[in-house]
Write a protein that holds these residues in place. Structure first.
Motif: not given
Length: 104
Positions: A69-87
């Motif tokens: 979903t758009p919300e899932q894609l946004n969450f993954l992007k936020t975890m990668r770009t803002c917090y440096g997580c693998r997602a």
């Protein structure tokens, strides 16, 4: 294979690699008495997250035809770009292992 079975296989495989793996349910559920129960996890939160040696990984599990979903894609992007997580989105054990072991 359904997503639940894929999640279980991933949880087992990552645990065998030394990861602490959590399954998270996100969203709201209507109880039998009509009240709403909110899981506390934000909409779009990944199905699984895994932790090992300070690495935090978020895995959105989909079967071969499932779409995020758009919300899932946004969450993954936020975890990668803002917090440096693998997602990312994973469709099986091989994808999951590749995601959690990717090089910095």
């Amino acid at each position: 294979m359904d997503e639940h079975s894929i999640q279980n296989a991933i949880r087992l495989a990552l645990s065998e690699l030394g990861f602490c793996v959590f399954r998270i349910n996100a969203g709201k559920v209507r109880l039998s008495d009509g009240r709403w129960f909110d899981t506390g996890a934000p909409k779009g939160f990944s199905d699984l997250f895994a932790i090992k040696d300070g690495r935090v990984c978020f895995l959105e599990v989909k079967n071969e035809t499932g779409k995020a979903t758009p919300e899932q894609l946004n969450f993954l992007k936020t975890m990668r770009t803002c917090y440096g997580c693998r997602a990312g989105i994973v469709r099986g054990v091989e994808d999951a292992i590749k995601l959690v072991e990717e090089q910095e």
